[in-house]
Design a protein around this motif. Structure first.
Motif, short mmCIF file in Angstrom:
data_model
loop_
_atom_site.label_atom_id
_atom_site.label_comp_id
_atom_site.label_asym_id
_atom_site.label_seq_id
_atom_site.Cartn_x
_atom_site.Cartn_y
_atom_site.Cartn_z
N ARG B 257 71.26 30.68 -11.14
CA ARG B 257 71.74 29.64 -9.92
C ARG B 257 72.78 31.05 -8.76
O ARG B 257 72.86 31.82 -8.02
CB ARG B 257 72.67 28.55 -10.45
N THR B 258 73.49 31.39 -9.96
CA THR B 258 74.31 33.24 -9.76
C THR B 258 73.08 34.53 -9.29
O THR B 258 73.44 34.88 -8.23
CB THR B 258 75.06 34.07 -10.79
N ILE B 260 70.91 33.79 -7.62
CA ILE B 260 70.18 33.24 -6.60
C ILE B 260 71.55 33.35 -5.38
O ILE B 260 71.19 33.63 -4.18
CB ILE B 260 69.49 31.71 -6.12
N SER B 261 72.29 32.88 -5.41
CA SER B 261 73.50 32.65 -5.19
C SER B 261 73.66 34.71 -3.87
O SER B 261 73.67 35.38 -3.29
CB SER B 261 74.52 33.23 -5.03
#
Lengths: 351, 316
Positions: B257-258, B260-261
């Motif tokens: 997730r990190t 992707i961000s």
């Protein structure tokens, strides 16, 4: 207001990120982080107070972000009891929100009108509450008062419009200057009645011998012995600040994703969550200001229990206070910046 | 939690900054209008109203108009010339589709036997029921029962990756998803950039070493998602009937997730500096940001994003 369409997969991606053990947002922000807020006061030269505000503007190319323009205008209104004029003792205050169609290109005119009406209602009912009414809107008691218009225009919407509207409203009202007025009174000279009466008799003709000093009994015209009006003592003076500038409220929107809540949602996040809670606080001017909850509203289809609301109000107050102090600091900076600019201009003009 | 900033200073009116210069025609250098100028082929930008050439020698194309026997640019963009036809391709415009382009789109409407897809073009694109793969992988004519369950394949709001197949008479594009790489998108988020920044590459499916997949749609829609291993991709054999049209995300761990961000923010920064996106550039940028030891959100600050762009300018 969630008008962005999202696929189910995107919604669950956002929701799952928020409910993780360490919550995670799409752009890497913390739950209570705001995007950068830019503010500029005094943007409309003809308004009594104006402000331009944007949340989430891209710092590099100045694109995107929620952009709001707010301006106040004072109008003279006469108070007359029993007549159709709407003026009221102590002045009136009208708030209006309009949305630029460019901000909502996919909305029809009707949907846009609905949205404007909803936003107007929230702002008008909150800001025109008697507890916030400014005290210096009277020009002449029982005769004339100021009508304060606050108009807000949404230029673009990138989420969190309500926080932006309230911030802009507070900043514009803070910026508002009420012109100084001086009442002027006209008194009919003592002898005028007599002179008038004399004139009457001559018109009526000389067939009746009337004592010219006695007023005619047929003259039913009321003689206005006093007329009051006002003048502006100094045209170039912007005037004094609108009263109660510390009291104007700030709004925090708590976006609720059941175990957690977060601030300053993007449109994607707004459409991925079921419920938002709007908390509007005003603070007293003292340094450790006491908060008053001015309004509260829940938006969306979700449910909330009273216990949850109580908790949320307490945390919301903290957020609102930091928002309030940050905004005050910025407004003071703006004041300094503008006086400096005015001085530079003055010096340049004299050269 | 919150910080206020100012708008960038706009240029003040010059009224107090000194005397105005009177207009002097001799300042205007006579512009050389010849073939060399038109042959620069994209290296020079036009401004709207700029005179390009004589209308007697050349034909006006898109982005130009004729006034006073001169071809004049009507948009800011790059000049292109084919024989005697002069066109200006605008810098900021909607996506101009071409057959074979890979696009990312969002379903806006479900209609009889077709979906309407928003693909950042002037008109909504069309995805015919006959140009999607059916779950099960069988090749057959679409039946009435398929028409009735079109929302099981794609419904309003769904994102998909597709290829431009053909054009209709009115210029709307027709898409197809008849490949295993195309279809519904999940496990990630969308970023939008100006379409001109996405160049035609060998492959528009980019797998970054950080476990993030990117799909660079030529229409400026970029899909950033969790990496799916080749082997796990729904293959011809054992074609996962549910998988292709599933709305349910896989379990995505925090690191991904990190990442992707971070990739999303990088794309935003590059787009705001108007830098065309390529796979090598994105990898360089990602490595650089990891070296900075900041979170993904630090990229939102002005200093770091400027530093990123300068460092890339040196490397590339």
């Amino acid at each position: 207001m969630s008008t962005t369409s999202l696929s189910k997969a995107e919604k669950s991606y956002i929701a799952a990120g928020l409910t993780q053990s360490t919550p995670h947002r799409a752009d890497g922000r913390n739950l209570t982080d705001y995007r950068s807020v830019a503010l500029e006061a005094g943007v409309a030269p003809l308004a009594n107070g104006s402000v331009r505000l944007s949340i989430g503007r891209n710092i590099n190319d100045n694109g995107g972000g929620t952009e709001v323009l707010a301006a106040t205008k004072l109008e003279v209104e006469s108070i007359s009891i029993g007549e159709s004029s709407e003026g009221r003792e102590g002045g009136r205050f009208i708030v209006n929100v309009s949305c630029s169609p460019a901000a909502y290109p996919h909305l029809t005119q009707n949907a846009l009108d609905d949205l404007q009406h909803d936003l107007t209602t929230i702002l008008h009912t909150t800001l025109t509450h008697p507890s916030l009414h400014p005290q210096n809107l009277t020009i002449l008691p029982h005769k004339k008062s100021w009508l304060l218009h606050l108009d807000l225009l949404i230029l673009s919407d990138a989420g969190n419009t309500l926080d932006a509207l309230f911030l802009a409203a507070r900043a514009a009202l803070w910026d508002t200057k009420v012109p100084r007025t001086r009442s002027v009174e006209y008194k009919a000279p003592r002898g005028s009645n007599k002179a008038n009466a004399g004139a009457n008799t001559t018109v009526e003709g000389g067939d009746i011998d009337v004592d010219s000093t006695a007023p005619s009994g047929f003259d039913t015209r009321t003689q206005i012995s006093r007329a009051t009006d006002f003048e502006l003592p100094d045209y170039w003076d912007e005037g004094e600040a609108l009263d109660g500038r510390d009291r104007w409220p700030v709004c925090v929107t708590l976006n609720l994703a059941p175990p957690v809540h977060f601030l300053d949602a993007t449109p994607q996040e707004e459409s991925a969550i079921p419920l938002r809670l709007l908390l509007i606080f005003s603070f007293t001017s003292t340094s450790k200001g006491e908060a008053t909850l001015q309004a509260m509203r829940s938006l969306g289809a979700g449910e909330l229990s009273l216990v949850q609301i109580k908790d949320l109000i307490q945390t919301g107050e903290k957020y609102a206070h930091s928002l309030y102090t940050a905004l005050n600091a910025k407004l003071k900076d703006e004041d300094i910046r503008r006086t400096q600019k005015a001085r530079e201009r003055f010096i340049a003009a004299r050269r | 939690m919150i910080s206020f900033s100012s708008f960038p200073a706009t240029r003040e009116y010059a009224e107090f900054s000194g005397p105005h210069h009177p207009y002097d025609p001799s300042d205007d250098v006579e512009m050389e209008i010849d073939e060399d100028y038109l042959d620069t082929n994209g290296s020079k930008l036009t401004y709207p109203g700029e005179s390009l050439t004589s209308s007697q020698a050349y034909m006006r194309g898109h982005g130009t108009y004729v006034d006073n026997e001169e071809v004049i640019a009507s948009v800011a963009g790059t000049i292109e010339r084919v024989n005697k036809l002069v066109t200006v391709r605008a810098i900021r415009s909607r996506y101009n589709p071409e057959v074979g382009d890979l696009v990312v789109g969002r379903i806006t409407e479900v209609q009889p036997r077709r979906w309407k897809v928003d693909a950042n073009s002037r008109q909504d694109a069309v995805l015919m029921l006959s140009s999607v793969n059916l779950p099960g992988g069988v090749q057959r004519r679409k039946l009435e029962s398929d028409e009735l369950q079109m929302r099981n394949f794609f419904e309003e709001g769904d994102l998909l990756v597709a290829e431009v197949q053909a054009f209709f008479a009115d210029g709307a594009m027709s898409l197809h998803t008849r490949s295993l790489r195309y279809g519904k998108l999940r496990n990630g988020q969308l970023v939008t950039v100006p379409p001109i920044l996405v160049r035609r590459l060998k492959s528009h499916f980019i797998a970054l070493p950080c476990g993030v997949d990117l799909i660079l749609g030529l229409n400026g829609y970029i899909w950033v998602s969790k990496h799916v291993k080749e082997a796990e991709q729904e293959g011809e054999e054992g074609f996962d009937a549910e998988g292709v049209y599933s709305n349910i995300n896989d379990n995505i761990d925090e690191i991904t997730r990190t990442a992707i961000s971070r990739v999303t923010n990088i794309v935003r920064i590059l787009a705001s500096h108007f830098i065309p996106l390529t796979d090598t550039l994105l990898i360089e940028a990602y490595d650089w940001t990891v070296d900075q030891e900041g979170g993904a959100k630090d990229l939102l600050s002005e200093d770091l994003s400027d530093a990123l762009v300068t460092s890339l300018a040196f490397r590339v």
